[in-house]
Design a protein around this motif. Structure first.
Motif, PDB file in Angstrom:
ATOM      1  N   ALA A   1       0.837  -1.201   0.000  1.00  0.00           N
ATOM      2  CA  ALA A   1       0.000   0.000   0.000  1.00  0.00           C
ATOM      3  C   ALA A   1       0.872   1.251   0.000  1.00  0.00           C
ATOM      4  O   ALA A   1       0.591   2.241  -0.708  1.00  0.00           O
ATOM      5  N   GLN A   2       1.949   1.246   0.790  1.00  0.00           N
ATOM      6  CA  GLN A   2       2.846   2.390   0.845  1.00  0.00           C
ATOM      7  C   GLN A   2       3.569   2.602  -0.495  1.00  0.00           C
ATOM      8  O   GLN A   2       3.694   3.729  -0.985  1.00  0.00           O
ATOM      9  N   ASP A   3       3.985   1.438  -1.122  1.00  0.00           N
ATOM     10  CA  ASP A   3       4.662   1.552  -2.428  1.00  0.00           C
ATOM     11  C   ASP A   3       3.705   2.107  -3.482  1.00  0.00           C
ATOM     12  O   ASP A   3       4.093   2.910  -4.346  1.00  0.00           O
ATOM     13  N   PHE A   4       2.472   1.684  -3.396  1.00  0.00           N
ATOM     14  CA  PHE A   4       1.477   2.152  -4.360  1.00  0.00           C
ATOM     15  C   PHE A   4       1.231   3.649  -4.180  1.00  0.00           C
ATOM     16  O   PHE A   4       1.084   4.405  -5.151  1.00  0.00           O
ATOM     17  N   LEU A   5       1.245   4.084  -2.888  1.00  0.00           N
ATOM     18  CA  LEU A   5       1.025   5.512  -2.606  1.00  0.00           C
ATOM     19  C   LEU A   5       2.135   6.361  -3.236  1.00  0.00           C
ATOM     20  O   LEU A   5       1.870   7.443  -3.761  1.00  0.00           O
ATOM     21  N   VAL A   6       3.374   5.844  -3.148  1.00  0.00           N
ATOM     22  CA  VAL A   6       4.505   6.580  -3.717  1.00  0.00           C
ATOM     23  C   VAL A   6       4.327   6.779  -5.215  1.00  0.00           C
ATOM     24  O   VAL A   6       4.686   7.817  -5.787  1.00  0.00           O
ATOM     25  N   LYS A   7       3.736   5.787  -5.897  1.00  0.00           N
ATOM     26  CA  LYS A   7       3.551   5.853  -7.344  1.00  0.00           C
ATOM     27  C   LYS A   7       2.350   6.690  -7.770  1.00  0.00           C
ATOM     28  O   LYS A   7       2.181   6.983  -8.961  1.00  0.00           O
TER      29      LYS A   7
END
Length: 618
Positions: free
Chosen positions: A580-586
């Motif tokens: 979820a955090q990686d997706f937020l960064v993108k």
């Protein structure tokens, strides 16, 4: 005529001297049927104005009306609605004895009917007088006649006559020293030794009058020895003792209608027709049963053809019967099959679905469904037009049983005969191949269907095809076929077809293929089907997969904020907080700074979920 139902000729129980019960009061005595199959002219009917007061009047008025005494004219005479019924029968019986003592032309049935009326009404003298005529003609006493007369004699205390009646019934003896009925005696003599002059001498010594009934009965009783029956049949004619008629010819044909005597049977029925007589329905049925029972199908078909060219034609069901027997025979003889069809149709009949259905069942029972196309070709050539329902049924049966070649030939036969299949018929073919697991053949048939019918009516067939691919765990092949059909034929699959395929692709880890379907759905006017994608990515996908999915959902650069939130929540629900955090960064800046998104991640912090600083900075 039926209203009187032989009111004067009843062989029934009754309880007084003057009362006769109507025929239907005794269920043990069947109604007589007088359908004749002879080619002889029909006798002149008896006028209702006849006065039968005296014997002379009977003879005079019958002669004046040129009415011969035959079986049918006598029965017609006796069934008139006379007020003095019993006296009328009594006078007529006396006339038969005194004026026509030879009894020529009368049958055992009419004689027994008169005997029953005379005996049951107490006319004892007349009963025995007529009984002598009956004996001379070679007839015996029927069971029904014996029963009703015996009851009357017993009730009247006529012990001597009762004993005599029993001897008459059991031994056919009429106090004249002759024991055994004439026909039984003839049969005894014929059976006793090889036919020679002695046999002829003994039969001649009986000094009997050969009648149609007698000859027919003798021939019938000799059925276990057909050769002797035939010799007797020829002898009585060649000796000038009797000229054969339709009845005796048919009796002889019945005896010869067996496997070992087929050649003589055919000679007999042709001889009979040349003489102007017709093959009776009963003879036809017995011979047909024998031929079929002995698997002599060629003779059975020839008999059907012979009967169809005569006056007494077989019923329509006989055609179906023969077609079924040929279809289920040891070997399928298409020549015989074609012959039956030709005979049937050339006599003004038409083949319909019932014939084809019956043949199909027979073919299936012996594993010959692959011959359906040959069968259909013969029937169509004879004018048969199979209904669309039957076309569907046949194609599905063949294809579902894995008979690819048979199904293809059948379809070609239908198309070549002008019976153009519709979209439902094609769909049945596709379904059948799918049921059999022949998906490649089903795909080929589907493409032919589209070429023949267009894509507008191919939606259901394609849905069936895609579902079958998915059930065989081949969703990628189905996806490729779908894309090819959209590109080549501008096909528009249904919404359920898309949804089914997407679910199966995702289940088989075919995310990239499933994602390719989203813009196609959008172009066909269907709403984006995002739920299974989001669940799948949240469970096993990466942040990159999630971003690729969201971009594919819309023709715009990004979907709505609500979709991003749904993706975040799905990752959270799956316990995949790092993804979820990686997706937020993108995500684009406006998503990272969205209050709802910040609130969601704040709740994750409060739950001791570690959120890297990079996840919350621009």
């Amino acid at each position: 005529m039926r209203n009187h139902q032989w009111r004067l000729l009843l062989l029934l129980r009754h309880h007084s001297r003057t009362t006769l019960l109507p025929l239907h009061h005794n269920p043990q005595i069947p109604c007589a049927s007088f359908r004749h199959f002879s080619s002889n002219p029909i006798n002149q009917p008896i006028p209702k104005t006849l006065n039968l007061s005296t014997l002379e009047q009977i003879q005079t008025q019958l002669d004046a009306n040129t009415i011969p005494l035959t079986d049918s004219s006598l029965l017609d005479l006796l069934q008139k609605d006379w007020k003095t019924e019993n006296e009328t029968v009594r006078r007529v019986s006396r006339w038969v004895v005194e004026k026509r003592g030879d009894g020529v032309g009368l049958s055992s049935k009419s004689c027994n009917l008169m005997l029953g009326i005379l005996g049951s009404n107490g006319f004892v003298k007349e009963f025995w007088d007529l009984g002598r005529v009956v004996k001379k003609m070679g007839f015996g006493l029927s069971k029904e006649t014996f029963r009703v007369v015996e009851e009357r004699f017993r009730g009247d205390g006529l012990d001597d006559d009762l004993d005599r009646l029993r001897r008459f019934y059991e031994t056919k003896e009429l106090n004249d020293g002759v024991v055994g009925s004439v026909e039984d005696e003839v049969c005894r003599i014929v059976r006793g030794r090889v036919w020679d002059e002695e046999v002829e001498k003994r039969v001649m010594g009986l000094n009997i009058s050969f009648t149609s009934d007698l000859v027919a009965n003798v021939v019938g009783n000799l059925k276990r020895e057909p050769s002797k029956a035939l010799i007797f049949f020829r002898w009585v004619d060649e000796s000038g003792l009797f000229k054969h008629d339709g009845k005796t010819h048919n009796a002889m044909a019945k005896v010869l209608g067996r496997g070992d005597y087929a050649d003589r049977f055919w000679n007999m029925v042709r001889e009979m027709r040349d003489a102007g007589y017709e093959l009776e329905t009963g003879t036809y049925m017995e011979a047909m049963s024998d031929f079929v029972g002995m698997r002599m199908m060629r003779d059975a078909v020839d008999l059907y053809q012979f009967a169809m060219t005569g006056a007494n034609k077989p019923c329509e069901s006989d055609c179906t019967f023969l077609l079924k027997k040929i279809a289920a025979g040891k070997e399928l003889d298409m020549e015989l099959f074609s012959k039956v069809v030709k005979v049937f149709t050339e006599n003004g009949n038409e083949l319909d679905d019932s014939h084809k259905d019956a043949v199909l069942k027979s073919l299936m029972s012996v594993g010959r469904l692959g011959y359906s196309s040959k069968i259909l070709e013969v029937m169509v050539g004879a004018g048969f037009k199979p209904s669309l329902a039957l076309q569907k049924k046949m194609l599905f049966q063949l294809s579902s049983l894995g008979n690819k070649d048979g199904a293809t030939k059948l379809m070609e036969t239908l198309q070549g005969s002008g019976c153009e299949p519709d979209s439902k018929t094609w769909t049945s073919l596709v379904q059948g191949h799918c049921v059999a697991g022949n998906l490649e053949e089903a795909s080929l048939c589907f493409k032919r269907m589209v070429d023949a019918e267009g894509v507008a009516s191919a939606g259901y067939a394609f849905e069936v095809l895609v579902t079958s691919y998915c059930s065989k765990n081949k969703p990628i092949e189905a996806c490729k076929l779908l894309c090819d059909m959209i590109t080549a034929k501008d096909m528009q699959p249904s919404h359920p077809t898309y949804k089914t395929l997407i679910k199966k692709l995702l289940a088989q880890n075919g995310l990239e293929y499933a994602v390719e379907l989203l813009p196609l759905m959008k172009s066909h006017g269907f709403p984006p089907y995002v739920d299974p994608f989001i669940k799948h990515v949240a469970k096993s996908g990466t942040a990159a997969d999630a971003m690729a999915l969201l971009k594919a959902m819309t023709v715009q650069k990004y979907p709505s904020t609500a979709v991003f939130l749904q993706m975040f929540k799905a990752f959270s629900a799956a316990g995949r907080f790092a993804e979820a955090q990686d997706f937020l960064v993108k995500c684009p800046r406006y998503i990272r700074e969205n209050p709802d998104v910040l609130e969601l991640f704040a709740s994750l912090v409060s739950k001791d979920v570690v959120v890297p600083a990079a996840a919350v900075v621009s």
